[in-house]
Design a protein around this motif. Structure first.
Motif, PDB file in Angstrom:
ATOM      1  N   VAL A 145     -21.291  56.757 -28.321  1.00 54.05           N
ATOM      2  CA  VAL A 145     -22.743  56.607 -28.096  1.00 54.05           C
ATOM      3  C   VAL A 145     -23.295  58.158 -28.218  1.00 54.05           C
ATOM      4  CG1 VAL A 145     -22.150  57.066 -25.491  1.00 54.05           C
ATOM      5  CG2 VAL A 145     -24.354  56.001 -26.060  1.00 54.05           C
ATOM      6  N   ARG A 146     -24.626  58.190 -28.625  1.00 43.87           N
ATOM      7  CA  ARG A 146     -25.112  59.339 -28.803  1.00 43.87           C
ATOM      8  C   ARG A 146     -26.534  59.573 -27.997  1.00 43.87           C
ATOM      9  NH1 ARG A 146     -28.932  61.669 -32.576  1.00 43.87           N
ATOM     10  NH2 ARG A 146     -28.283  63.850 -33.421  1.00 43.87           N
ATOM     11  N   ALA A 147     -26.844  60.610 -27.570  1.00 47.25           N
ATOM     12  CA  ALA A 147     -28.076  60.662 -26.699  1.00 47.25           C
ATOM     13  C   ALA A 147     -28.921  62.019 -27.022  1.00 47.25           C
ATOM     14  CB  ALA A 147     -27.717  60.496 -25.265  1.00 47.25           C
ATOM     15  N   GLU A 148     -30.189  61.881 -27.127  1.00 45.53           N
ATOM     16  CA  GLU A 148     -30.979  63.348 -27.337  1.00 45.53           C
ATOM     17  C   GLU A 148     -31.576  63.425 -26.103  1.00 45.53           C
ATOM     18  OE1 GLU A 148     -33.168  62.841 -30.862  1.00 45.53           O
ATOM     19  OE2 GLU A 148     -31.456  62.537 -32.272  1.00 45.53           O
ATOM     20  N   GLY A 149     -31.777  64.821 -25.809  1.00 47.93           N
ATOM     21  CA  GLY A 149     -32.267  65.267 -24.610  1.00 47.93           C
ATOM     22  C   GLY A 149     -31.589  65.904 -23.708  1.00 47.93           C
ATOM     23  N   PRO A 150     -32.088  66.498 -22.430  1.00 47.33           N
ATOM     24  CA  PRO A 150     -31.155  67.197 -21.505  1.00 47.33           C
ATOM     25  C   PRO A 150     -30.224  65.984 -21.057  1.00 47.33           C
ATOM     26  CG  PRO A 150     -33.504  67.511 -21.002  1.00 47.33           C
ATOM     27  CD  PRO A 150     -33.666  66.580 -22.401  1.00 47.33           C
ATOM     28  N   SER A 151     -28.811  66.327 -20.997  1.00 47.61           N
ATOM     29  CA  SER A 151     -27.749  65.640 -20.955  1.00 47.61           C
ATOM     30  C   SER A 151     -26.596  66.356 -19.917  1.00 47.61           C
ATOM     31  CB  SER A 151     -27.045  65.178 -22.078  1.00 47.61           C
ATOM     32  OG  SER A 151     -28.265  64.351 -22.636  1.00 47.61           O
ATOM     33  N   ALA A 152     -25.737  65.571 -19.490  1.00 47.07           N
ATOM     34  CA  ALA A 152     -24.530  66.187 -19.041  1.00 47.07           C
ATOM     35  C   ALA A 152     -23.386  65.330 -19.388  1.00 47.07           C
ATOM     36  CB  ALA A 152     -24.860  66.321 -17.322  1.00 47.07           C
ATOM     37  N   VAL A 186     -23.210  64.612 -10.778  1.00 50.71           N
ATOM     38  CA  VAL A 186     -23.615  63.384 -11.147  1.00 50.71           C
ATOM     39  C   VAL A 186     -22.436  62.729 -12.092  1.00 50.71           C
ATOM     40  CG1 VAL A 186     -25.379  61.833 -12.084  1.00 50.71           C
ATOM     41  CG2 VAL A 186     -26.068  63.766 -10.701  1.00 50.71           C
ATOM     42  N   ALA A 187     -22.235  63.261 -13.016  1.00 49.70           N
ATOM     43  CA  ALA A 187     -21.256  62.644 -14.144  1.00 49.70           C
ATOM     44  C   ALA A 187     -20.036  62.449 -13.380  1.00 49.70           C
ATOM     45  CB  ALA A 187     -21.184  63.674 -15.545  1.00 49.70           C
ATOM     46  N   MET A 188     -19.386  63.385 -12.617  1.00 50.87           N
ATOM     47  CA  MET A 188     -18.318  63.114 -11.829  1.00 50.87           C
ATOM     48  C   MET A 188     -18.394  62.042 -10.831  1.00 50.87           C
ATOM     49  SD  MET A 188     -17.274  67.185 -11.188  1.00 50.87           S
ATOM     50  CE  MET A 188     -15.645  66.721 -10.003  1.00 50.87           C
ATOM     51  N   GLN A 189     -19.572  61.657 -10.247  1.00 48.02           N
ATOM     52  CA  GLN A 189     -19.850  60.820  -9.460  1.00 48.02           C
ATOM     53  C   GLN A 189     -19.827  59.417 -10.124  1.00 48.02           C
ATOM     54  OE1 GLN A 189     -21.284  60.612  -5.957  1.00 48.02           O
ATOM     55  NE2 GLN A 189     -21.689  58.474  -5.899  1.00 48.02           N
ATOM     56  N   ILE A 190     -20.255  59.422 -11.402  1.00 48.61           N
ATOM     57  CA  ILE A 190     -20.165  58.187 -11.956  1.00 48.61           C
ATOM     58  C   ILE A 190     -18.631  57.893 -12.534  1.00 48.61           C
ATOM     59  CG2 ILE A 190     -20.793  57.247 -14.310  1.00 48.61           C
ATOM     60  CD1 ILE A 190     -23.461  58.864 -14.129  1.00 48.61           C
ATOM     61  N   ALA A 191     -17.877  59.145 -12.757  1.00 51.07           N
ATOM     62  CA  ALA A 191     -16.441  58.665 -13.218  1.00 51.07           C
ATOM     63  C   ALA A 191     -15.830  58.184 -12.123  1.00 51.07           C
ATOM     64  CB  ALA A 191     -16.096  60.099 -13.639  1.00 51.07           C
ATOM     65  N   ALA A 192     -16.105  58.709 -10.817  1.00 52.07           N
ATOM     66  CA  ALA A 192     -15.194  58.187  -9.725  1.00 52.07           C
ATOM     67  C   ALA A 192     -15.673  57.006  -8.978  1.00 52.07           C
ATOM     68  CB  ALA A 192     -15.380  59.594  -8.597  1.00 52.07           C
ATOM     69  N   MET A 193     -16.863  56.816  -9.011  1.00 50.75           N
ATOM     70  CA  MET A 193     -17.400  55.460  -8.315  1.00 50.75           C
ATOM     71  C   MET A 193     -18.011  54.355  -9.212  1.00 50.75           C
ATOM     72  SD  MET A 193     -17.046  56.784  -5.443  1.00 50.75           S
ATOM     73  CE  MET A 193     -17.758  55.316  -4.260  1.00 50.75           C
ATOM     74  N   SER A 194     -17.813  54.497 -10.589  1.00 49.04           N
ATOM     75  CA  SER A 194     -18.312  53.399 -11.558  1.00 49.04           C
ATOM     76  C   SER A 194     -19.206  52.562 -10.955  1.00 49.04           C
ATOM     77  CB  SER A 194     -16.906  52.700 -11.714  1.00 49.04           C
ATOM     78  OG  SER A 194     -16.988  51.970 -12.815  1.00 49.04           O
ATOM     79  N   PRO A 195     -20.375  53.096 -10.861  1.00 43.55           N
ATOM     80  CA  PRO A 195     -21.712  52.089 -10.596  1.00 43.55           C
ATOM     81  C   PRO A 195     -21.940  51.206 -11.686  1.00 43.55           C
ATOM     82  CG  PRO A 195     -22.299  54.262 -11.096  1.00 43.55           C
ATOM     83  CD  PRO A 195     -20.966  54.455 -11.342  1.00 43.55           C
ATOM     84  N   GLN A 196     -22.364  50.198 -11.307  1.00 37.62           N
ATOM     85  CA  GLN A 196     -22.898  49.004 -12.546  1.00 37.62           C
ATOM     86  C   GLN A 196     -24.326  49.154 -12.924  1.00 37.62           C
ATOM     87  OE1 GLN A 196     -20.637  46.003  -9.461  1.00 37.62           O
ATOM     88  NE2 GLN A 196     -21.407  44.801 -11.258  1.00 37.62           N
ATOM     89  N   TYR A 197     -25.023  49.895 -12.170  1.00 38.49           N
ATOM     90  CA  TYR A 197     -26.373  49.880 -12.523  1.00 38.49           C
ATOM     91  C   TYR A 197     -26.819  51.303 -12.229  1.00 38.49           C
ATOM     92  CZ  TYR A 197     -25.655  44.901 -12.862  1.00 38.49           C
ATOM     93  OH  TYR A 197     -25.577  43.668 -12.849  1.00 38.49           O
ATOM     94  N   LEU A 198     -28.074  51.969 -12.873  1.00 39.67           N
ATOM     95  CA  LEU A 198     -28.698  53.002 -12.339  1.00 39.67           C
ATOM     96  C   LEU A 198     -29.265  52.781 -11.220  1.00 39.67           C
ATOM     97  CD1 LEU A 198     -29.674  55.801 -13.277  1.00 39.67           C
ATOM     98  CD2 LEU A 198     -31.606  54.636 -14.533  1.00 39.67           C
TER      99      LEU A 198
END
Length: 287
Positions: A145-152, A186-198
């Protein structure tokens, strides 16, 4: 015997070997494809074809972020064993593929395979086949996956999980240490908690209705709820759905580093500290 570009392509399809090696084999074999195959086998190159049939179930997720160009990439490259996935050479190769995605912006994995690998004068596929031969396992680029703009970006466990988060803010904000720290959090949160939706708005209506139906069915099976008015039952259903949203929606989850805040509240607090607006626009989690 002369040969054409179609002959080179035909040899490549039959052996899985890189274009340049196929061309050299045809030159050495006077354009005879069968002799060229034999030549490649003698050189050990065609062995990659046999390995290609084996299952590549392990692997690594590599992440790359070009801070100047604001381009972020996640790529998953699979191997057959965990041992290879942890190999420093293999992980460096996966990172070079991520850098190639950032530079070339390929449409899909096939286009990526045909692109010139960053730091090389050969294609990604040709380099991949070299690795298959040197490592002795089947390797496969599964997805990116590739994204443009401010990212983490964040990679956990040596590449077992990778996360890319996209934000909407100005460049000055994105360059601050506070923003970078927040993005990684926030990225670490996603890694740990694996949310299904934004957020709740991202949940399809039919999924939400299905979950409400499940809760309603549970209440009907509960003897204590038998004589409750529908208004009370509706309130219980709404409460349980709100609890569910806090589990499956990223911005509504409790922030793992401070459970007094939701993720949305944490992002807002950082934006207020910087004196700017920050909006999370999406994320991808590979595992």
């Amino acid at each position: 015997m002369s040969f054409t570009a179609k002959d080179v392509q035909a040899l490549r399809e039959r052996t899985g070997v890189g274009m340049m090696d196929c061309k050299n084999a045809l030159v050495a074999s006077d354009g005879d494809i069968d002799k060229a195959i034999e030549y490649l086998r003698e050189k050990g190159l065609a062995a990659a074809t046999k390995k290609a049939g084996r299952i590549a179930a392990e692997g690594v997720v590599a992440a790359f972020y070009n801070e100047d160009g604001k381009v972020a990439v996640l790529v998953e490259v699979n191997s057959e064993t965990d041992f290879v996935a942890k190999n420093a050479e293999f992980q460096a190769f996966a990172l070079s593929i991520a850098e190639t995605v950032a530079a070339v912006n390929p449409a899909d994995v096939e286009a990526l395979n045909n692109a010139i690998l960053v730091g090389s004068d050969r294609t990604v596929l040709e380099n991949l086949q070299d690795k298959i031969l040197s490592i002795g396992e089947n390797l496969k680029i599964r997805r990116f996956v590739r994204a443009e703009g401010p990212s983490a970006i964040y990679v956990h466990g040596g590449g077992t999980v990778g996360v890319l988060v996209g934000f909407e803010t100005d460049d000055a904000t994105a360059s601050t240490e506070a923003f970078k720290t927040m993005g990684k959090d926030v990225a670490m949160q996603i890694a740990a908690m694996s949310p299904q939706y934004l957020d709740s708005a991202s949940i399809p209506a039919d999924v939400l209705e299905y979950e409400k139906g499940i809760v309603a069915a549970q209440l009907r099976e509960d003897p204590k709820m038998a004589n409750k008015p529908q208004q009370v039952l509706d309130g219980i259903i709404a409460g349980k759905i709100q609890k569910l949203l806090k589990e499956i929606c990223l911005v509504e989850q409790q922030f793992v580093k401070n459970n007094e805040l939701s993720v949305a509240q944490y992002i807002d607090s950082v934006a207020k500290e910087i004196g700017s607006d920050i909006k999370i626009v999406g994320y991808t989690r590979f595992a």
